[in-house]
Design an enzyme around this catalytic site. Structure first.
Site, short mmCIF file in Angstrom:
data_model
loop_
_atom_site.label_atom_id
_atom_site.label_comp_id
_atom_site.label_asym_id
_atom_site.label_seq_id
_atom_site.Cartn_x
_atom_site.Cartn_y
_atom_site.Cartn_z
N GLU A 82 0.83 -1.22 0.00
CA GLU A 82 0.00 0.00 0.00
C GLU A 82 0.86 1.27 0.00
O GLU A 82 1.76 1.42 0.83
CB GLU A 82 -0.92 -0.03 1.23
N LYS A 254 -7.44 -1.01 11.54
CA LYS A 254 -6.78 -1.43 10.28
C LYS A 254 -5.54 -0.58 10.07
O LYS A 254 -4.48 -1.07 9.64
CB LYS A 254 -7.77 -1.27 9.11
N ASP A 270 4.07 -14.65 11.22
CA ASP A 270 2.71 -15.04 10.85
C ASP A 270 1.75 -13.88 11.15
O ASP A 270 1.27 -13.73 12.26
CB ASP A 270 2.34 -16.30 11.66
N HIS A 367 -1.95 10.33 -0.44
CA HIS A 367 -1.96 9.17 -1.33
C HIS A 367 -1.74 9.54 -2.78
O HIS A 367 -1.37 8.71 -3.59
CB HIS A 367 -3.32 8.45 -1.24
#
Ligand code: MEV
Length: 417
Positions: A82, A254, A270, A367
């Site tokens: 991302e 998130k 993991d 972004h």
């Protein structure tokens, strides 16, 4: 003096960045070469990692700069697809300097669960009476772990329903993530537990809600460093939104996990286990944000994070994958606790970066550049064309494929003339 503050790092060519990281982390020539030339995990290694391999898939490995964690200057390797995440972490770390982040982690205790069906009425009491023999049997399975100070330490038991009980084996897994050690022990003690309880065992597996393996970090952002008390108030309101609304809390968390997962992936850990642990922990009293943000008496912003982090520096692919090995060396962490402390700090920084941007100029501004570059690449732009197409699209305020193609055609037409 070693510093993670490297102005202009983002503008340097990859070779120069690698040179700086090499010097910072005292990498050897071989490791430098691996960073520069690694393009794919060799197929024979990949073929032994999972089943039915047909190829490999890569992610970019970036370095977040500016971190100071527990007084130590740190560069943070992050593997992520991302845009803006690495830049956001670096900016958040820069604004937190010179004090940076203070972090701590508990002992690496994981839970192995043994599910028992139809136990006797007094099974819980009987398990408590035979605790020591269960621990002893568990520890016979992993003498090395025990010699390192780890191993099974405690046993807990409770009835889940009239005919189902669960026994928890608490295992100190030292520097590993721990699934292998815990699962082996859980399977080994199940027959003894059946005997003690007169029941029948079914599942014997680690729990990813690693509630005894917690990491915490905190940071103070001085109001002057982030645009004044007004910004502090906005960030506190952004946090309150997440604490009052589960839809926002999911996205808030998130953002936290953007930072934590990227380190987990870079170091061969993991990340699904860490995700499962983080979100189940966030749900213990109704789903809540993993971080808190408050204004302190000086008007500065005080952030905290607390979550379970089951990450290791040995075992799994941490010492098999060439990039995972180098990432751990770049971090310079000595044990699993230190790795968890870094992850918690970066999760907190990442969350700050997100809510800082969201509550001030909005997330899209940050972004835009990389997004525009991606669109430029998708439109077929190559080399220096990519930056030109991206810049023009941003100037026009239109970041779209058809616009990119038009600009590209224009550039190429002019070049021919
Ligand atoms: C995007 O990957 C993460 C954010 O949505 C996190 C947030 O909203 O806090 C920006």
């Amino acid at each position: 003096m070693k510093t993670s503050r490297i102005p202009g790092f983002y503008k340097m060519p990859i070779e120069e960045r690698v040179k700086i990281v090499k010097e910072f982390a005292e990498l050897d020539e071989e490791e430098e070469k691996t960073l520069l030339s690694f393009s794919s995990l060799p197929h024979d290694i990949a073929d032994r990692m999972i089943e039915n391999v047909i190829s490999t898939m890569q992610l970019p490995l970036g370095i977040a700069t500016n971190f100071v964690i527990n007084g130590k200057e740190m560069l943070i390797p992050m593997a992520i697809e991302e845009t803006s995440v690495v830049a956001a972490a670096s900016n958040a770390a820069k604004m937190a300097r010179p004090d940076g982040f203070k972090a701590k982690a508990t002992e690496p205790i994981m839970i192995g669960q043994i599910q028992i069906l139809n136990p006797s009425k007094d099974a819980v009491k009987k398990i408590m009476e035979r605790k020591e023999s269960i621990i002893e049997l568990a520890n016979e399975q992993d003498k090395i772990l025990v010699s390192l100070g780890g191993g099974a330490k405690d046993v807990e038991a409770k009835m889940l329903s009239e005919d189902m009980m669960v026994v928890h084996l608490l295992v100190d897994v030292r520097d590993a993530m721990g699934a292998n050690a815990v699962n082996t022990m859980a399977e080994a003690v199940a027959p003894l537990i059946e005997k003690i309880t007169d029941g029948k065992s079914l599942l014997r597996i680690i729990s990813n809600l690693a509630i005894h393996r917690m990491a915490e970090a905190e940071v103070i952002y001085k109001k002057e460093a982030i645009g004044g008390e007004e910004v502090v108030d906005k960030i506190v309101k952004a946090y309150e939104f997440a604490s009052l609304d589960i839809f926002r809390a999911a996205t808030h968390n998130k953002g936290v996990m953007n930072g934590i997962d990227a380190i987990a992936i870079a170091t061969g850990n993991d990340w699904r286990a860490i995700e499962a642990g983080a979100h189940s922990y966030a749900s213990l009293n109704g789903y809540k944000p993993l971080t808190t943000w408050k204004k302190n008496e000086d008007g500065d912003l005080h952030g905290k994070i607390k979550l379970p982090i089951a990450a290791g520096v040995i075992g799994g692919i941490t010492k098999v994958h060439p990039i995972a090995k180098i990432s751990l060396k770049i971090l310079g962490v000595k044990n699993a606790e230190q790795l968890a402390e870094v992850m918690a700090s970066v999760g907190l920084a990442q969350n700050f970066a997100a809510i800082f941007a969201l509550s001030t100029k909005g997330i899209q501004a940050g972004h835009m550049k990389l997004h525009a570059q991606n669109i430029a690449v998708m439109s077929g732009a190559k080399g220096e064309e990519i930056d030109i197409v991206a810049r023009k699209m941003i100037e026009m305020g239109k970041i779209k494929m058809d616009v990119a193609q038009e600009i590209l055609n224009e550039i190429r037409k002019n070049k021919k003339v």
